[in-house]
Design a protein around this motif. Structure first.
Motif, PDB file in Angstrom:
ATOM      1  N   THR A  45       1.575  -8.448  -2.529  1.00  0.00           N
ATOM      2  CA  THR A  45       1.542  -9.568  -1.607  1.00  0.00           C
ATOM      3  C   THR A  45       0.807  -9.153  -0.328  1.00  0.00           C
ATOM      4  OG1 THR A  45       2.862 -11.181  -0.415  1.00  0.00           O
ATOM      5  CG2 THR A  45       3.817  -8.999  -0.642  1.00  0.00           C
ATOM      6  N   PRO A  46      -0.102  -9.976   0.147  1.00  0.00           N
ATOM      7  CA  PRO A  46      -0.857  -9.609   1.350  1.00  0.00           C
ATOM      8  C   PRO A  46      -0.032  -9.729   2.636  1.00  0.00           C
ATOM      9  CG  PRO A  46      -1.520 -11.776   0.570  1.00  0.00           C
ATOM     10  CD  PRO A  46      -0.554 -11.229  -0.440  1.00  0.00           C
ATOM     11  N   ASP A  47       1.162 -10.296   2.546  1.00  0.00           N
ATOM     12  CA  ASP A  47       2.004 -10.494   3.732  1.00  0.00           C
ATOM     13  C   ASP A  47       2.616  -9.203   4.263  1.00  0.00           C
ATOM     14  OD1 ASP A  47       1.460 -13.173   3.390  1.00  0.00           O
ATOM     15  OD2 ASP A  47       3.330 -13.570   2.319  1.00  0.00           O
ATOM     16  N   ILE A  48       2.631  -8.154   3.435  1.00  0.00           N
ATOM     17  CA  ILE A  48       3.259  -6.894   3.836  1.00  0.00           C
ATOM     18  C   ILE A  48       2.215  -5.785   3.742  1.00  0.00           C
ATOM     19  CG2 ILE A  48       5.155  -5.281   3.405  1.00  0.00           C
ATOM     20  CD1 ILE A  48       6.586  -7.608   1.956  1.00  0.00           C
ATOM     21  N   ASP A  49       1.660  -5.404   4.888  1.00  0.00           N
ATOM     22  CA  ASP A  49       0.578  -4.419   4.910  1.00  0.00           C
ATOM     23  C   ASP A  49       1.000  -3.055   4.388  1.00  0.00           C
ATOM     24  OD1 ASP A  49      -1.212  -6.243   6.011  1.00  0.00           O
ATOM     25  OD2 ASP A  49      -0.703  -5.679   8.062  1.00  0.00           O
ATOM     26  N   ASP A  50       2.209  -2.636   4.673  1.00  0.00           N
ATOM     27  CA  ASP A  50       2.662  -1.298   4.309  1.00  0.00           C
ATOM     28  C   ASP A  50       3.673  -1.326   3.161  1.00  0.00           C
ATOM     29  OD1 ASP A  50       4.517  -2.561   5.882  1.00  0.00           O
ATOM     30  OD2 ASP A  50       4.843  -0.876   7.242  1.00  0.00           O
ATOM     31  N   LEU A  51       3.430  -2.172   2.180  1.00  0.00           N
ATOM     32  CA  LEU A  51       4.343  -2.314   1.054  1.00  0.00           C
ATOM     33  C   LEU A  51       4.525  -0.996   0.307  1.00  0.00           C
ATOM     34  CD1 LEU A  51       6.136  -4.175  -0.638  1.00  0.00           C
ATOM     35  CD2 LEU A  51       4.106  -4.726  -2.016  1.00  0.00           C
ATOM     36  N   ALA A  52       3.467  -0.233   0.128  1.00  0.00           N
ATOM     37  CA  ALA A  52       3.578   1.054  -0.577  1.00  0.00           C
ATOM     38  C   ALA A  52       4.514   1.999   0.166  1.00  0.00           C
ATOM     39  CB  ALA A  52       2.202   1.687  -0.744  1.00  0.00           C
ATOM     40  N   ASP A  53       4.459   1.999   1.480  1.00  0.00           N
ATOM     41  CA  ASP A  53       5.365   2.843   2.269  1.00  0.00           C
ATOM     42  C   ASP A  53       6.811   2.393   2.113  1.00  0.00           C
ATOM     43  OD1 ASP A  53       3.226   4.344   3.223  1.00  0.00           O
ATOM     44  OD2 ASP A  53       3.011   3.125   5.039  1.00  0.00           O
TER      45      ASP A  53
END
Length: 77
Positions: A45-53
């Motif tokens: 989802t583009p809403d969460i920039d640091d999703l991988a973190d």
């Protein structure tokens, strides 16, 4: 994005639980070898920039929790 988790620190069940918890936010593919686990994260989802973190932190938290519970003789979560 490719995330790698060492078998010496991370629990497979923690990765599975985190994939389930984050399933609505991206598509995940998990593979493993003798040294660890590889998680491919796609279509995040583009809403969460640091999703991988966030994902990696959740896996770490779950691994710690599961290891502590096992050491205390409790049932896994």
């Amino acid at each position: 994005m490719t995330l790698q988790f060492s078998r010496s620190l991370y629990e497979a069940a923690a990765i599975e639980a985190t994939v389930a918890a984050f399933a609505e936010l991206a598509t995940f593919t998990v593979s493993s070898d003798d040294s660890g686990f590889v998680v491919e994260m796609r279509d995040a989802t583009p809403d969460i920039d640091d999703l991988a973190d966030h994902f990696a932190n959740h896996v770490l938290h779950m691994s710690i929790t599961m290891t502590r519970r096992a050491a205390e003789g409790a049932q896994p979560c």
